[in-house]
Design a protein around this motif. Structure first.
Motif, PDB file in Angstrom:
ATOM      1  N   GLN A  48       0.796  -1.347   0.053  1.00 52.17           N
ATOM      2  CA  GLN A  48       0.162   0.102   0.057  1.00 52.17           C
ATOM      3  C   GLN A  48       0.637   1.217  -0.170  1.00 52.17           C
ATOM      4  N   PHE A  49       1.911   1.337   0.810  1.00 52.07           N
ATOM      5  CA  PHE A  49       2.823   2.587   0.906  1.00 52.07           C
ATOM      6  C   PHE A  49       3.490   2.738  -0.430  1.00 52.07           C
ATOM      7  N   LEU A  50       3.988   1.618  -0.904  1.00 54.34           N
ATOM      8  CA  LEU A  50       4.797   1.749  -2.265  1.00 54.34           C
ATOM      9  C   LEU A  50       3.873   2.141  -3.402  1.00 54.34           C
ATOM     10  N   ALA A  51       2.629   1.748  -3.306  1.00 51.60           N
ATOM     11  CA  ALA A  51       1.745   2.053  -4.302  1.00 51.60           C
ATOM     12  C   ALA A  51       1.374   3.822  -4.280  1.00 51.60           C
ATOM     13  N   VAL A  52       1.286   4.209  -2.923  1.00 50.15           N
ATOM     14  CA  VAL A  52       0.776   5.754  -2.684  1.00 50.15           C
ATOM     15  C   VAL A  52       2.250   6.395  -3.146  1.00 50.15           C
ATOM     16  N   SER A  53       3.290   6.011  -2.920  1.00 50.10           N
ATOM     17  CA  SER A  53       4.484   6.742  -3.132  1.00 50.10           C
ATOM     18  C   SER A  53       4.819   6.731  -4.565  1.00 50.10           C
ATOM     19  N   LYS A  54       4.429   5.556  -5.293  1.00 50.87           N
ATOM     20  CA  LYS A  54       4.544   5.658  -6.995  1.00 50.87           C
ATOM     21  C   LYS A  54       3.494   6.272  -7.656  1.00 50.87           C
ATOM     22  N   ALA A  55       2.280   6.680  -6.964  1.00 52.31           N
ATOM     23  CA  ALA A  55       1.378   7.262  -7.784  1.00 52.31           C
ATOM     24  C   ALA A  55       1.579   8.884  -8.124  1.00 52.31           C
ATOM     25  N   MET A  56       2.142   9.468  -7.363  1.00 52.28           N
ATOM     26  CA  MET A  56       2.438  10.755  -7.453  1.00 52.28           C
ATOM     27  C   MET A  56       3.577  11.020  -8.515  1.00 52.28           C
ATOM     28  N   ASP A 168       0.615   6.756   9.563  1.00 50.42           N
ATOM     29  CA  ASP A 168       0.483   8.120   9.821  1.00 50.42           C
ATOM     30  C   ASP A 168       0.847   9.077   8.657  1.00 50.42           C
ATOM     31  N   HIS A 169       2.103   8.537   8.145  1.00 50.24           N
ATOM     32  CA  HIS A 169       2.569   9.030   6.865  1.00 50.24           C
ATOM     33  C   HIS A 169       1.866   8.740   5.634  1.00 50.24           C
ATOM     34  N   TYR A 170       1.415   7.272   5.643  1.00 50.30           N
ATOM     35  CA  TYR A 170       0.728   6.980   4.550  1.00 50.30           C
ATOM     36  C   TYR A 170      -0.600   7.793   4.395  1.00 50.30           C
ATOM     37  N   GLY A 171      -1.227   8.196   5.352  1.00 50.69           N
ATOM     38  CA  GLY A 171      -2.414   9.009   5.238  1.00 50.69           C
ATOM     39  C   GLY A 171      -2.033  10.415   4.997  1.00 50.69           C
ATOM     40  N   GLN A 172      -1.032  10.865   5.299  1.00 55.95           N
ATOM     41  CA  GLN A 172      -0.598  12.211   4.731  1.00 55.95           C
ATOM     42  C   GLN A 172      -0.376  12.197   3.250  1.00 55.95           C
ATOM     43  N   LEU A 173       0.333  11.261   2.902  1.00 56.95           N
ATOM     44  CA  LEU A 173       0.553  11.150   1.368  1.00 56.95           C
ATOM     45  C   LEU A 173      -0.694  10.788   0.614  1.00 56.95           C
ATOM     46  N   SER A 174      -1.698  10.069   1.159  1.00 56.79           N
ATOM     47  CA  SER A 174      -2.889  10.008   0.324  1.00 56.79           C
ATOM     48  C   SER A 174      -3.621  11.182   0.331  1.00 56.79           C
ATOM     49  N   GLU A 175      -3.441  12.235   1.344  1.00 48.95           N
ATOM     50  CA  GLU A 175      -4.380  13.502   1.133  1.00 48.95           C
ATOM     51  C   GLU A 175      -3.460  14.489   0.340  1.00 48.95           C
ATOM     52  N   TYR A 176      -2.061  14.520   0.206  1.00 48.52           N
ATOM     53  CA  TYR A 176      -1.262  15.113  -0.822  1.00 48.52           C
ATOM     54  C   TYR A 176      -1.449  14.694  -2.112  1.00 48.52           C
ATOM     55  N   GLY A 181      -5.667  15.945  -7.267  1.00 49.39           N
ATOM     56  CA  GLY A 181      -6.655  15.313  -8.228  1.00 49.39           C
ATOM     57  C   GLY A 181      -6.405  13.793  -8.218  1.00 49.39           C
ATOM     58  N   ILE A 182      -5.286  12.939  -7.335  1.00 49.62           N
ATOM     59  CA  ILE A 182      -5.073  11.654  -7.642  1.00 49.62           C
ATOM     60  C   ILE A 182      -5.782  10.982  -6.625  1.00 49.62           C
ATOM     61  N   VAL A 183      -6.527   9.904  -7.035  1.00 52.04           N
ATOM     62  CA  VAL A 183      -7.239   9.176  -6.141  1.00 52.04           C
ATOM     63  C   VAL A 183      -5.968   8.047  -5.744  1.00 52.04           C
ATOM     64  N   PRO A 184      -6.080   7.869  -4.380  1.00 49.37           N
ATOM     65  CA  PRO A 184      -4.926   6.880  -3.757  1.00 49.37           C
ATOM     66  C   PRO A 184      -5.211   5.519  -4.423  1.00 49.37           C
ATOM     67  N   PRO A 185      -4.463   4.777  -4.798  1.00 50.52           N
ATOM     68  CA  PRO A 185      -4.639   3.421  -5.269  1.00 50.52           C
ATOM     69  C   PRO A 185      -5.445   2.325  -4.381  1.00 50.52           C
ATOM     70  N   GLN A 186      -5.203   2.717  -3.378  1.00 51.24           N
ATOM     71  CA  GLN A 186      -6.231   1.613  -2.282  1.00 51.24           C
ATOM     72  C   GLN A 186      -7.810   2.105  -2.380  1.00 51.24           C
ATOM     73  N   SER A 187      -8.023   3.439  -2.563  1.00 51.79           N
ATOM     74  CA  SER A 187      -9.194   3.960  -2.780  1.00 51.79           C
ATOM     75  C   SER A 187      -9.962   3.279  -4.144  1.00 51.79           C
ATOM     76  N   LEU A 188      -8.922   3.087  -5.186  1.00 50.79           N
ATOM     77  CA  LEU A 188      -9.736   2.491  -6.409  1.00 50.79           C
ATOM     78  C   LEU A 188     -10.452   1.226  -6.077  1.00 50.79           C
TER      79      LEU A 188
END
Length: 189
Positions: A48-56, A168-176, A181-188
Motif C-alpha cells: 500500500q505504501f509503495l503504491a501511494v508513493s509511486k502514484a504521485m 500516519d505518513h501513509y495518510g498524509q501522502l494520500s491527502e497530498y 486530483g489523484i485518487v490513492p490506489p487503495q481507494s480505487l
C-alpha cells in the motif's frame, strides 16, 4: 540392471536416513509465529505504501500543501511529498535497527540528499526489505526485551510503533495525492 537397483536402494536409504535431519532443519528454520505475524502485516502495508508513493508523478514530488495557499490553512514548514517518503525510509532503518540491532545496509544520512522519485522509491523499498529482515529477529523469547535507545518500549512495542508511524505518513501522502486530483490506489479498489 544391477547399477539401477543399487542406485534406487542407495537413494531410498539416503533419503530415509536424512528425513529426521531435514524435518529438524525445517523446524529450526521456521520463523517464530510472532515475527511471522508482524512480517505479514508489514508485507501488506508495504504494498500500500509503495503504491501511494509511486502514484504521485515525478514532477509533483516536491508538492507541499503550502503551495495551494488555502485561506485559513497553515501549512508553513510541512514536508514535501518527497520529504515524507524519504522520512519514512529513513525512520524504517532507524526504528527497525533499534528493535533488531541489525546494522542498516544503507547510509541513512544519504537518504536526505536523494532527489529523483526513482532514487527515493529505491531507498523506500530497501527500507522495507530491511524491516522484513529485522522482524525475523523477533521471537517469543526476546519480544519483551527493551533494547538500548528504545524509549522504554519492548521489541514488540517497537515493531508495532514503526507500523503506526508509517501509517500516519501513509495518510498524509494520500491527502497530498487528493490535493493533486489523484485518487490513492487503495481507494480505487
Amino acid at each position: 540392471m544391477f547399477a539401477i537397483r543399487h542406485f534406487v536402494i542407495t537413494t531410498v536409504l539416503l533419503t530415509t536416513a536424512s528425513m529426521p535431519l531435514t524435518v529438524t532443519a525445517q523446524t529450526a528454520a521456521r520463523p517464530d509465529p510472532l515475527s511471522q505475524s508482524f512480517d505479514k502485516v508489514l508485507s501488506q502495508f508495504e504494498l500500500q505504501f509503495l503504491a501511494v508513493s509511486k502514484a504521485m508523478p515525478s514532477e509533483k514530488y516536491d508538492f507541499t500543501p503550502a503551495t495551494l495557499e488555502l485561506a485559513g490553512a497553515d501549512y508553513k514548514g510541512v514536508r514535501t511529498f518527497a520529504a515524507e517518503v524519504k522520512h519514512v525510509a529513513e525512520m524504517n532503518f532507524v526504528i527497525y535497527s533499534v528493535m533488531s540491532e541489525l546494522k542498516p545496509d544503507m547510509d541513512m544520512d544519504s537518504i536526505k540528499d536523494l532527489k529523483s522519485k526513482d532514487e527515493i522509491i529505491s531507498a523506500l523499498t530497501r527500507s522495507f526489505a530491511y524491516g522484513h529482515r529485522a522482524l525475523l529477529t523477533l521471537n517469543a523469547g526476546n519480544s519483551s526485551e527493551m533494547p538500548p535507545d528504545s524509549h522504554g518500549m519492548t521489541k514488540t512495542g517497537i515493531a508495532a510503533y514503526v507500523m503506526v508511524h508509517d501509517a500516519d505518513h501513509y495518510g498524509q501522502l494520500s491527502e497530498y495525492l487528493r490535493m493533486n486530483g489523484i485518487v490513492p490506489p487503495q481507494s480505487l479498489k
